[in-house]
Design a protein around this motif. Structure first.
Motif, PDB file in Angstrom:
ATOM      1  N   ASP A  14       0.814  -1.212   0.000  1.00 22.03           N
ATOM      2  CA  ASP A  14       0.000   0.000   0.000  1.00 22.03           C
ATOM      3  C   ASP A  14       0.853   1.270   0.000  1.00 22.03           C
ATOM      4  O   ASP A  14       0.653   2.185   0.811  1.00 22.03           O
ATOM      5  CB  ASP A  14      -0.978  -0.006   1.187  1.00 22.03           C
ATOM      6  N   VAL A  15       1.821   1.297  -0.915  1.00 22.57           N
ATOM      7  CA  VAL A  15       2.729   2.435  -1.050  1.00 22.57           C
ATOM      8  C   VAL A  15       2.524   3.038  -2.437  1.00 22.57           C
ATOM      9  O   VAL A  15       2.459   2.311  -3.429  1.00 22.57           O
ATOM     10  CB  VAL A  15       4.203   1.968  -0.882  1.00 22.57           C
ATOM     11  N   THR A  16       2.441   4.354  -2.517  1.00 24.48           N
ATOM     12  CA  THR A  16       2.295   5.006  -3.819  1.00 24.48           C
ATOM     13  C   THR A  16       3.659   5.126  -4.502  1.00 24.48           C
ATOM     14  O   THR A  16       4.711   5.024  -3.847  1.00 24.48           O
ATOM     15  CB  THR A  16       1.696   6.417  -3.682  1.00 24.48           C
ATOM     16  N   GLN A  17       3.622   5.368  -5.804  1.00 32.32           N
ATOM     17  CA  GLN A  17       4.872   5.589  -6.530  1.00 32.32           C
ATOM     18  C   GLN A  17       5.606   6.793  -5.955  1.00 32.32           C
ATOM     19  O   GLN A  17       6.832   6.763  -5.813  1.00 32.32           O
ATOM     20  CB  GLN A  17       4.592   5.815  -8.018  1.00 32.32           C
ATOM     21  N   LYS A  18       4.875   7.830  -5.622  1.00 34.65           N
ATOM     22  CA  LYS A  18       5.477   9.055  -5.071  1.00 34.65           C
ATOM     23  C   LYS A  18       6.127   8.786  -3.722  1.00 34.65           C
ATOM     24  O   LYS A  18       7.255   9.246  -3.467  1.00 34.65           O
ATOM     25  CB  LYS A  18       4.395  10.135  -4.940  1.00 34.65           C
ATOM     26  N   GLU A  19       5.458   8.036  -2.860  1.00 36.25           N
ATOM     27  CA  GLU A  19       6.034   7.717  -1.544  1.00 36.25           C
ATOM     28  C   GLU A  19       7.330   6.927  -1.698  1.00 36.25           C
ATOM     29  O   GLU A  19       8.325   7.212  -1.026  1.00 36.25           O
ATOM     30  CB  GLU A  19       5.038   6.912  -0.702  1.00 36.25           C
ATOM     31  N   LEU A  20       7.315   5.937  -2.572  1.00 35.02           N
ATOM     32  CA  LEU A  20       8.522   5.140  -2.796  1.00 35.02           C
ATOM     33  C   LEU A  20       9.628   5.996  -3.397  1.00 35.02           C
ATOM     34  O   LEU A  20      10.778   5.936  -2.952  1.00 35.02           O
ATOM     35  CB  LEU A  20       8.210   3.953  -3.713  1.00 35.02           C
ATOM     36  N   ALA A  21       9.273   6.799  -4.402  1.00 36.25           N
ATOM     37  CA  ALA A  21      10.266   7.659  -5.053  1.00 36.25           C
ATOM     38  C   ALA A  21      10.932   8.588  -4.040  1.00 36.25           C
ATOM     39  O   ALA A  21      12.166   8.721  -4.022  1.00 36.25           O
ATOM     40  CB  ALA A  21       9.600   8.466  -6.169  1.00 36.25           C
ATOM     41  N   ASP A  22      10.127   9.221  -3.200  1.00 33.42           N
ATOM     42  CA  ASP A  22      10.679  10.122  -2.179  1.00 33.42           C
ATOM     43  C   ASP A  22      11.587   9.375  -1.211  1.00 33.42           C
ATOM     44  O   ASP A  22      12.639   9.870  -0.810  1.00 33.42           O
ATOM     45  CB  ASP A  22       9.555  10.807  -1.401  1.00 33.42           C
ATOM     46  N   ALA A  23      11.189   8.171  -0.838  1.00 36.22           N
ATOM     47  CA  ALA A  23      11.961   7.393   0.139  1.00 36.22           C
ATOM     48  C   ALA A  23      13.316   6.957  -0.401  1.00 36.22           C
ATOM     49  O   ALA A  23      14.282   6.861   0.356  1.00 36.22           O
ATOM     50  CB  ALA A  23      11.161   6.174   0.584  1.00 36.22           C
ATOM     51  N   VAL A  24      13.391   6.675  -1.704  1.00 37.42           N
ATOM     52  CA  VAL A  24      14.655   6.168  -2.268  1.00 37.42           C
ATOM     53  C   VAL A  24      15.403   7.228  -3.080  1.00 37.42           C
ATOM     54  O   VAL A  24      16.449   6.943  -3.655  1.00 37.42           O
ATOM     55  CB  VAL A  24      14.445   4.882  -3.102  1.00 37.42           C
ATOM     56  N   GLY A  25      14.856   8.438  -3.142  1.00 35.88           N
ATOM     57  CA  GLY A  25      15.585   9.552  -3.752  1.00 35.88           C
ATOM     58  C   GLY A  25      15.562   9.618  -5.263  1.00 35.88           C
ATOM     59  O   GLY A  25      16.543  10.043  -5.876  1.00 35.88           O
ATOM     60  N   MET A  47      18.336  -0.558  -6.748  1.00 36.95           N
ATOM     61  CA  MET A  47      17.659  -1.835  -6.495  1.00 36.95           C
ATOM     62  C   MET A  47      17.741  -2.195  -5.014  1.00 36.95           C
ATOM     63  O   MET A  47      16.763  -2.639  -4.414  1.00 36.95           O
ATOM     64  CB  MET A  47      18.257  -2.956  -7.351  1.00 36.95           C
ATOM     65  N   LEU A  48      18.904  -2.014  -4.434  1.00 37.40           N
ATOM     66  CA  LEU A  48      19.101  -2.321  -3.016  1.00 37.40           C
ATOM     67  C   LEU A  48      18.257  -1.399  -2.129  1.00 37.40           C
ATOM     68  O   LEU A  48      17.628  -1.860  -1.175  1.00 37.40           O
ATOM     69  CB  LEU A  48      20.582  -2.203  -2.652  1.00 37.40           C
ATOM     70  N   ASN A  49      18.224  -0.112  -2.458  1.00 32.80           N
ATOM     71  CA  ASN A  49      17.427   0.834  -1.666  1.00 32.80           C
ATOM     72  C   ASN A  49      15.943   0.490  -1.718  1.00 32.80           C
ATOM     73  O   ASN A  49      15.248   0.559  -0.699  1.00 32.80           O
ATOM     74  CB  ASN A  49      17.652   2.265  -2.142  1.00 32.80           C
ATOM     75  N   ILE A  50      15.455   0.114  -2.896  1.00 30.64           N
ATOM     76  CA  ILE A  50      14.045  -0.257  -3.031  1.00 30.64           C
ATOM     77  C   ILE A  50      13.753  -1.521  -2.231  1.00 30.64           C
ATOM     78  O   ILE A  50      12.775  -1.594  -1.487  1.00 30.64           O
ATOM     79  CB  ILE A  50      13.663  -0.420  -4.517  1.00 30.64           C
ATOM     80  N   ALA A  51      14.605  -2.519  -2.379  1.00 34.57           N
ATOM     81  CA  ALA A  51      14.413  -3.772  -1.640  1.00 34.57           C
ATOM     82  C   ALA A  51      14.451  -3.526  -0.133  1.00 34.57           C
ATOM     83  O   ALA A  51      13.612  -4.042   0.618  1.00 34.57           O
ATOM     84  CB  ALA A  51      15.468  -4.791  -2.046  1.00 34.57           C
ATOM     85  N   ASN A  52      15.404  -2.733   0.318  1.00 34.94           N
ATOM     86  CA  ASN A  52      15.506  -2.426   1.747  1.00 34.94           C
ATOM     87  C   ASN A  52      14.280  -1.674   2.249  1.00 34.94           C
ATOM     88  O   ASN A  52      13.806  -1.919   3.366  1.00 34.94           O
ATOM     89  CB  ASN A  52      16.765  -1.608   2.040  1.00 34.94           C
ATOM     90  N   TYR A  53      13.758  -0.773   1.441  1.00 38.15           N
ATOM     91  CA  TYR A  53      12.555  -0.022   1.833  1.00 38.15           C
ATOM     92  C   TYR A  53      11.396  -0.976   2.137  1.00 38.15           C
ATOM     93  O   TYR A  53      10.662  -0.776   3.085  1.00 38.15           O
ATOM     94  CB  TYR A  53      12.178   0.949   0.710  1.00 38.15           C
TER      95      TYR A  53
END
Length: 92
Positions: A14-25, A47-53
């Motif tokens: 339940d994460v938006t594209q914008k939330e993920l984008a902001d979180a991983v820069g 890839m690592l930042n997304i997986a870790n998120y």
């Protein structure tokens, strides 16, 4: 084209594209491009930042030949360097 399950994982969490984008820069457009497979190869760091998120392994989201090779090699090392199982004493 980069095969991945990013959209499925993102929606499941339940994460938006914008939330993920902001979180991983990165931009939301970058996340969209990854999800649609428009990017041939994203950086290892992203890839690592997304997986870790999401708290998962890179191989759980991304299916590049390199990722699969690295995971396979890592599994071989874990198997070959694992200590042998210990025997339980009678009555344990």
């Amino acid at each position: 084209m980069m095969l991945n399950k990013l959209r499925q994982v993102r929606r499941m969490k339940d994460v938006t594209q914008k939330e993920l984008a902001d979180a991983v820069g990165v931009s939301r457009q970058t996340i969209l491009a990854i999800e649609k497979g428009y990017i041939k190869r994203t950086s290892d760091e992203l890839m690592l930042n997304i997986a870790n998120y999401f708290g998962v392994g890179v191989g759980d989201i991304f299916f590049t030949p390199l990722v699969q090779h690295v995971l396979h090699e890592h599994e071989k090392q874990n198997i070959s360097t694992s200590p042998p199982p210990t025997k339980l004493a009678a009555g344990d």
